[in-house]
Design an enzyme around this catalytic site. Structure first.
Site, short mmCIF file in Angstrom:
data_model
loop_
_atom_site.label_atom_id
_atom_site.label_comp_id
_atom_site.label_asym_id
_atom_site.label_seq_id
_atom_site.Cartn_x
_atom_site.Cartn_y
_atom_site.Cartn_z
N GLU A 195 72.39 26.06 41.36
CA GLU A 195 71.97 25.93 40.25
C GLU A 195 71.32 27.07 39.64
O GLU A 195 71.03 27.86 40.07
CB GLU A 195 70.85 24.75 40.29
CG GLU A 195 69.73 25.30 40.96
CD GLU A 195 68.38 24.98 40.00
OE1 GLU A 195 68.57 24.95 38.84
OE2 GLU A 195 67.26 24.73 40.52
N HIS A 366 51.07 24.85 35.63
CA HIS A 366 52.32 24.43 35.74
C HIS A 366 53.16 25.51 36.54
O HIS A 366 52.90 26.72 36.15
CB HIS A 366 52.83 24.29 34.58
CG HIS A 366 54.32 23.68 34.57
ND1 HIS A 366 54.61 22.56 35.24
CD2 HIS A 366 55.53 24.10 34.17
CE1 HIS A 366 55.78 22.07 35.24
NE2 HIS A 366 56.59 23.12 34.68
N HIS A 370 62.39 25.29 39.56
CA HIS A 370 63.59 25.86 40.00
C HIS A 370 63.55 27.38 40.24
O HIS A 370 62.76 27.81 40.12
CB HIS A 370 64.39 25.96 38.79
CG HIS A 370 64.72 24.63 38.26
ND1 HIS A 370 65.88 23.62 38.61
CD2 HIS A 370 64.06 23.71 37.31
CE1 HIS A 370 65.75 22.54 37.88
NE2 HIS A 370 64.67 22.42 37.06
#
Lengths: 557, 557
Positions: A195, A366, A370
């Site tokens: 990814e 936050h 990924h």
């Protein structure tokens, strides 16, 4: 593609050249494995469209070969297409426990639960689908139970990473299985699909745990209520909010449909741990001192109907923002959402709240789920693939990922950046691009799947820019003259009361055009209509520089 | 507001609670000075609107008191409203040389050059407008010739910073006049209006010169052409691109209407220095080796019609992107533009270009023109104002700026965060909010100024979501029955050929509704129409979950 040949084909039906709508296909001879079934949201180019899913014409055409739909994890860009895709093609769905819990909720909503074969898998499952053997490996991601997929084919092993990061201190001890990844790499990987979401981002993505530390700090020092808005699916984040609530002796209130839903499912399935007595109902909130309350809610992207947005606009039924409340937006704005988030933050400030907002990198509230560049390289180094196909990202991200692969030694000739539908074929150890299968967007509008096409969208865009003028006139067939009208109805063009002069003039233009044509004995309605359209269009553009849609309705009597 | 009283009023007609559309008003007794006349672009909530300018009802009502429209600098959010505002109210315009050059271009385009009184000012100008004396101070910003404004009134001095940063190493030696600012502060400032664009950003904004160093590095190492896309108005940036071109022995090609325009004006007025022989025409580009060329163009925000976007899509008439070209996007994406920029970058990569893109902080290819938190504090410390009004920003930015002001010692009771139109009144050294003057958005659509209202916009939004269905039916008045129709015309709802069944059913619903009513001797057209609308709407929602606009046209014959 003569599919019964003994060769391996790999392609995407969604997810390359875009973010979202992930669906990848691995086929060996007559065995097809589909990985993921995502959706994505439309942009301004697709007005009125609710959601976009992959075009699965290829799978429908080869329905007998489809052995399994394997889902890597429970995010919408991996499971959101299921209800719409399964209505077109029934496939057995394989997913891990939490992922399956979320899928079942969707299927139930769409009345598909009974008709869908569901097989629960876990990291140690091994499944045989004809010539293909599927196994899995645990990864870290912003939702628990995320899996990578290994498909052993006669041609070699194909590895699909799913979404991942390498979190060295994961919440709840959900470690990525480095040792299994290492074993897979040692055994030999023919092709790696990895990814690319954060392929543009240097370094390592910080641990999810770093957010917990910052949450606890704020919770401890907040003298009144703390309201945390985050993605409902980020169960680790929810757990950390709960931990911070425990540490500062606060009761937990949960607001927002998807948040309530997620907390229910994740608690039931054992992915979330809320101490007895901590969870209270929204209407109990005023029974406790302000510094004893934490509210967990949806709305971190400023979604118009979400809990936080309603609170910010003072129209939430159960919770009112009070001066002194601390609101934490535990998410980074997704490009395109800045305006809505900004508006929510503005309203919260106006209500007297202390708001912690903005990029997670700056607020510490936050972290991404990924892998950044160093982690992407680590994955490639672990897998040591012969062929590399970057997936899951816009073209520029795939390109950056390709650069990273080259940096760790993958032969540029063995890297394939593909478009949706573009087939990478591998036979006897040699890979090449070979043709395309149908791939594209299936647009969902209301109950319609794929029934809104280019003409409808073009009309919607046109209507949204300058509106529509409807010209109604009835003409006597015998006498060739106007009996009534022209009446001009305007929607979205000008407000009639303020533009009477303009519309009166427009009406005269129409009359003159028709009279001229009928005098010339022109009685083809299509000619009259197109003349009216042209004359009126020219007139309106001259006077207003606008180009409304013009619809002449000419009735003969 | 009884304006002839001896008191000072300060308010915004645009620019607070928003980014853009700046217009501030300072009034003492019967003297009104207007500062800036900006525009802003509409968001998705305003479909079809071209541009937004301030509502100047107050100025029109008090036209005899308006003494001057002073412009701080030549950016669109400060001058873009001029053509539309001056059509409503003729005011004398005061601006510095480059700013005036840009204004004159606009006025010429709109045929307003002859009718507008224009007065050239410079940093040392002193102007008397009745009871108010205006003077100026030089600031650093991302366009040359930017000025701050001092308005000395009988009540005290009002300072408006314009847009600014403190650049310690400005390009072209355009130093901010620290000493004058210091003098102004020492003399005493009653009220400071300071810009808040970067009030959320910690630290200092880097010097424009830091970009030049990075440009030169890339220019030197690029083995083929370099293409730089940036804001045309950033003359300092343009100069640095030229310098980097000189250093690497490249010819300069300029592409894009606004870039050509800016380079022409800035060169003519002496703000830009291009060596003789460096500038070549686009059609001469192929006469030179690829490493002898730099192309300067528009399109840094991915604007659909801009030069860079056209090149990326291979449909620019004069320049084709070649493999090996280096493209530098010398700008940070403005929120909302990421998608268009991303698409441009994708296309450039596909053409084989090397692209430097993304946040200027990461690439070093862009710095902001606005003061960060430490500079904002520096400005407040220089001015030492009694009252502080943060301007130029969304509400959250104004709030952050207010926090900064408090940090350097401004009394919170003396800080006024205002909405557009909200008046801060100062009399005898005491300030308070007192009422509102009319303020809002004037929407420009084509040639129309303010003729598109809420109903039209609501219709446009509705039309863009689900389109429109027009139902045409003629009814015999005597017999009370349908003579022809119902014919259903669909635009933006469904494509007719693929939805015949649905539209046939819809037609039947309409017939049944009308027949039922006429049997009941209902002959009020309005009742029949509303019944048709309701019945059809219900049917369509049931079948499609969509709610198109429905327009029944019933003709009686």
């Amino acid at each position: 593609m003569a599919s019964s040949e003994k060769k391996l084909s790999i392609f995407a039906l969604g997810g390359v050249g875009e973010i979202g709508k992930n669906m990848y296909v691995v086929q060996y001879a007559d065995d097809i494995i589909v990985i993921d079934c995502g959706s994505k949201f439309p942009d301004v180019e697709l007005p009125g469209i609710d959601i976009i899913v992959p075009d699965i014409s290829y799978l429908i055409e080869n329905r007998n070969k489809v052995k399994a739909l394997v889902i890597t994890h429970g995010h919408e860009d991996h499971i959101g297409g299921l209800p719409y895709i399964l209505k077109q093609l029934n496939m057995p769905v394989y997913a891990s426990k939490l992922t399956m819990g979320l899928i079942e909720g969707k299927l139930k909503e769409h009345g598909l639960l009974g008709s869908t074969e569901r097989v629960l898998i876990h990291a140690d499952s091994v499944l045989k689908f004809g010539t293909i053997v599927a196994s899995f490996f645990k990864t870290n991601h912003s939702i628990p139970d995320s899996l990578g997929v290994v498909l052993d084919t006669p041609e070699g092993a194909v590895v699909h990473t799913g979404d991942f990061k390498f979190d060295q201190t994961p919440v709840n001890g959900q470690y990525a299985d480095l040792h299994r990844m290492s074993d897979i790499g040692k055994k030999g990987v023919l092709a790696l699909l990895s990814e690319s979401t954060n392929a543009e981002r240097p370094g390592f993505t910080p641990s999810e745990k770093s957010v917990g530390v910052n949450l606890e700090d704020v919770f401890r020092t907040a003298r009144q209520r703390v309201i945390v808005s985050t993605f409902a699916s980020n169960v680790h984040r929810l757990q950390q909010v709960i931990e911070a609530g425990i540490a500062s002796n606060r009761k937990l209130v949960v607001i927002g449909r998807s948040m309530v839903n997620m907390i229910t499912i994740a608690s039931e399935l054992g992915y979330l741990n809320i101490p007895d007595g901590m969870l209270i109902e929204p209407n109990e909130v005023n029974k406790y001192a302000a510094d004893r309350i934490v509210i967990l809610c949806t709305g971190s992207q400023g979604e118009p109907m979400s809990a936080l947005t309603r609170m910010a606009r003072s129209n939430h039924k159960q919770v009112e923002i009070l001066p002194g409340d601390t609101v934490i937006i535990s998410a980074t704005p997704i490009p395109g959402n800045e305006r809505n988030i900004g508006r929510t933050v503005d309203e919260l400030f106006r209500l007297g709240a202390h708001v912690i907002y903005g990029s997670g990198t700056l607020t510490g509230m936050h972290v991404s789920g990924h892998a950044s560049q160093e982690e992407l390289k680590l994955m490639i180094n672990l897998m040591r693939p012969k062929f590399f196909i970057p997936i899951h990202g816009e073209y520029r991200m795939l390109r950056q990922h390709s650069t990273l692969a080259q940096a760790v030694g993958v032969d540029p000739a063995n890297i394939f950046i593909v478009d949706n539908g573009e087939v990478v074929e591998i036979q006897n150890g040699a890979a090449r691009k070979r043709g395309k299968v149908p791939a594209g967007n299936t647009l969902i509008d209301g109950l319609g799947i794929g029934d809104v096409g280019n003409i409808v969208l073009r009309d919607r865009k046109h209507l949204s820019q300058d509106g529509i003028l409807i010209v109604v006139v009835s003409i006597s067939k015998q006498e060739g003259k106007i009996l009534s009208g022209p009446d001009i109805i305007s929607r979205g063009f000008v407000y009639v009361r303020e533009s009477e002069g303009l519309l009166d003039d427009a009406s005269r233009i129409v009359s003159n055009t028709i009279n001229k044509l009928t005098h010339e004995n022109e009685n083809q309605w299509s000619t009259i209509k197109s003349n009216v359209k042209d004359a009126l269009g020219r007139f309106l553009y001259e006077r207003t520089r606008r180009k409304p849609m013009i619809l002449p309705i000419i009735m003969e009597v």
